[in-house]
Design a protein around this motif. Structure first.
Motif, mmCIF file in Angstrom:
data_model
loop_
_atom_site.group_PDB
_atom_site.id
_atom_site.type_symbol
_atom_site.label_atom_id
_atom_site.label_comp_id
_atom_site.label_asym_id
_atom_site.label_seq_id
_atom_site.Cartn_x
_atom_site.Cartn_y
_atom_site.Cartn_z
ATOM 1 N N UNK A 44 33.927 -67.698 33.073
ATOM 2 C CA UNK A 44 35.053 -67.109 32.362
ATOM 3 C C UNK A 44 34.748 -65.632 32.161
ATOM 4 N N UNK A 45 35.615 -64.780 32.685
ATOM 5 C CA UNK A 45 35.483 -63.341 32.479
ATOM 6 C C UNK A 45 36.365 -62.952 31.305
ATOM 7 N N UNK A 46 35.741 -62.557 30.211
ATOM 8 C CA UNK A 46 36.444 -62.133 29.008
ATOM 9 C C UNK A 46 36.773 -60.650 29.165
ATOM 10 N N UNK A 47 38.048 -60.355 29.370
ATOM 11 C CA UNK A 47 38.494 -58.982 29.607
ATOM 12 C C UNK A 47 39.064 -58.338 28.351
ATOM 13 N N UNK A 48 38.760 -58.884 27.188
ATOM 14 C CA UNK A 48 39.354 -58.378 25.951
ATOM 15 C C UNK A 48 38.976 -56.937 25.637
ATOM 16 N N UNK A 49 37.852 -56.456 26.153
ATOM 17 C CA UNK A 49 37.446 -55.064 25.920
ATOM 18 C C UNK A 49 37.871 -54.117 27.044
ATOM 19 N N UNK A 50 38.390 -54.644 28.133
ATOM 20 C CA UNK A 50 38.700 -53.820 29.305
ATOM 21 C C UNK A 50 39.873 -52.885 29.003
ATOM 22 N N UNK A 51 39.595 -51.598 29.155
ATOM 23 C CA UNK A 51 40.627 -50.572 28.989
ATOM 24 C C UNK A 51 40.969 -49.906 30.316
ATOM 25 N N UNK A 52 40.058 -50.000 31.281
ATOM 26 C CA UNK A 52 40.292 -49.411 32.594
ATOM 27 C C UNK A 52 39.740 -50.346 33.663
ATOM 28 N N UNK A 53 40.594 -50.678 34.606
ATOM 29 C CA UNK A 53 40.234 -51.565 35.706
ATOM 30 C C UNK A 53 40.810 -50.972 36.980
ATOM 31 N N UNK A 54 39.938 -50.585 37.915
ATOM 32 C CA UNK A 54 40.457 -50.015 39.157
ATOM 33 C C UNK A 54 40.381 -51.048 40.278
ATOM 34 N N UNK A 55 40.714 -50.621 41.485
ATOM 35 C CA UNK A 55 40.768 -51.547 42.616
ATOM 36 C C UNK A 55 39.396 -52.146 42.940
ATOM 37 N N UNK A 56 38.331 -51.422 42.646
ATOM 38 C CA UNK A 56 36.985 -51.968 42.855
ATOM 39 C C UNK A 56 36.745 -53.150 41.927
ATOM 40 N N UNK A 57 37.186 -53.029 40.706
ATOM 41 C CA UNK A 57 37.055 -54.115 39.745
ATOM 42 C C UNK A 57 37.888 -55.318 40.131
ATOM 43 N N UNK A 58 39.112 -55.059 40.573
ATOM 44 C CA UNK A 58 39.981 -56.148 41.023
ATOM 45 C C UNK A 58 39.350 -56.850 42.220
ATOM 46 N N UNK A 59 38.849 -56.088 43.167
ATOM 47 C CA UNK A 59 38.209 -56.672 44.353
ATOM 48 C C UNK A 59 36.990 -57.508 43.972
ATOM 49 N N UNK A 60 36.213 -57.036 43.013
ATOM 50 C CA UNK A 60 35.040 -57.777 42.553
ATOM 51 C C UNK A 60 35.457 -59.109 41.944
#
Length: 125
Positions: A44-60
């Motif tokens: 489970x990836x908890x993204x509650x703190x994520x404020x910036x997500x780029x295409x590298x993050x999406x690809x990962x």
């Protein structure tokens, strides 16, 4: 910093940092793959703190989903902001990897009451 919030049997909850981008996405992915190698089948990836997500993050994230699929496991993305949920839907990724509103919803009762404790920290640097 990547924080492992729950690491119990085959289920692991990882809290993502506030920025997931070209600078750290490959390190985060590698740390998560280490957890998979150690026997994690539900990540489970908890993204509650994520404020910036780029295409590298999406690809990962998509790559981790593929790794777990190949091992009959599951990747669950939780607590993504409204903005990134819209982006997720626009990219059509919601059909590949749905977003759960909370970590507890993503866990779907597999681990009860354990989400409050930090087990360890993994520094991707």
């Amino acid at each position: 910093m990547l924080r492992v919030r729950v690491h119990q049997a085959d289920t692991t909850v990882v809290r993502l940092p506030s920025e997931v981008d070209h600078a750290n996405a490959s390190d985060i992915g590698a740390r998560c793959e280490d957890l998979i190698e150690e026997g994690c089948t539900t990540l489970v990836l908890d993204a509650s703190d994520v404020q910036y997500l780029d295409s590298s993050g999406v690809s990962m994230i998509v790559a981790l989903s593929s790794v777990l699929d190949s091992r009959a496991g599951a990747l669950r993305l939780a607590a993504l902001s409204d903005h990134y949920q819209q982006v997720w839907g626009l990219l059509g990724l919601d059909t590949l990897l749905p977003v759960f509103p909370t970590v507890h919803a993503a866990l779907d009762g597999r681990v009860t009451g354990a989400c409050a404790d930090t087990v360890e920290s993994l520094d991707p640097a």
